[in-house]
Write an enzyme that holds these catalytic residues in place. Sequence first.
Site, PDB file in Angstrom:
ATOM      1  N   GLU A  56      17.771   9.845   1.520  1.00  0.00           N
ATOM      2  CA  GLU A  56      18.267   8.571   1.552  1.00  0.00           C
ATOM      3  C   GLU A  56      17.079   7.632   1.207  1.00  0.00           C
ATOM      4  OE1 GLU A  56      21.326   8.061   4.939  1.00  0.00           O
ATOM      5  OE2 GLU A  56      19.399   9.503   5.815  1.00  0.00           O
ATOM      6  N   TYR A  67      23.413 -21.390   3.142  1.00  0.00           N
ATOM      7  CA  TYR A  67      23.626 -19.712   3.352  1.00  0.00           C
ATOM      8  C   TYR A  67      23.037 -18.893   2.131  1.00  0.00           C
ATOM      9  CZ  TYR A  67      27.904 -21.690   1.008  1.00  0.00           C
ATOM     10  OH  TYR A  67      28.898 -22.217   0.103  1.00  0.00           O
ATOM     11  N   GLU A 110      20.818   0.796  13.068  1.00  0.00           N
ATOM     12  CA  GLU A 110      20.561  -0.239  14.315  1.00  0.00           C
ATOM     13  C   GLU A 110      19.374  -0.832  14.319  1.00  0.00           C
ATOM     14  OE1 GLU A 110      21.409   3.109  14.330  1.00  0.00           O
ATOM     15  OE2 GLU A 110      22.742   3.846  15.755  1.00  0.00           O
ATOM     16  N   LYS A 147      27.239   1.533   6.628  1.00  0.00           N
ATOM     17  CA  LYS A 147      26.616   2.545   5.731  1.00  0.00           C
ATOM     18  C   LYS A 147      28.115   3.310   5.229  1.00  0.00           C
ATOM     19  CE  LYS A 147      22.750   5.484   5.761  1.00  0.00           C
ATOM     20  NZ  LYS A 147      21.871   6.074   6.738  1.00  0.00           N
TER      21      LYS A 147
END
Length: 121
Positions: A21, A53, A74, A100
């Site tokens: 990953e 934004y 997290e 994910k």
Amino acid sequence: MDKIVMTGLQLYGYHGVFPEENAIGQRYQVDVEMYLPLDKPGTSDKIEDTINYAEAYEVIRRIVEEEQVFKLIEALAEHIAAVLLQTYVGIHEITVRVVKPHPPVKMFFDGVKVEIHRKRA
């Protein structure tokens, strides 16, 4: 409380527990809800009275795509929330969702999502 909501930010990062990953990377989706009073920009019609934004997107993009590698989504969500709260003092509360979509596990599902909600101390 009023809020600015940014949904479906598609970003590519190298976060995860598995070495592949970190080497190959993958797509992430981020949603952010920034809670703040919007009455002043609503009447003034001035960008300086609100959260730009486009700038907030760039902050989030840098975190996901260019900053340190996190093992857990997290931790990635927590870092996004902390940086946005630090960068934009007008935000009272924030909700961050990190998705994910294709974690490298032998399961068939639509991905995994974490959602955190933080308030200014």
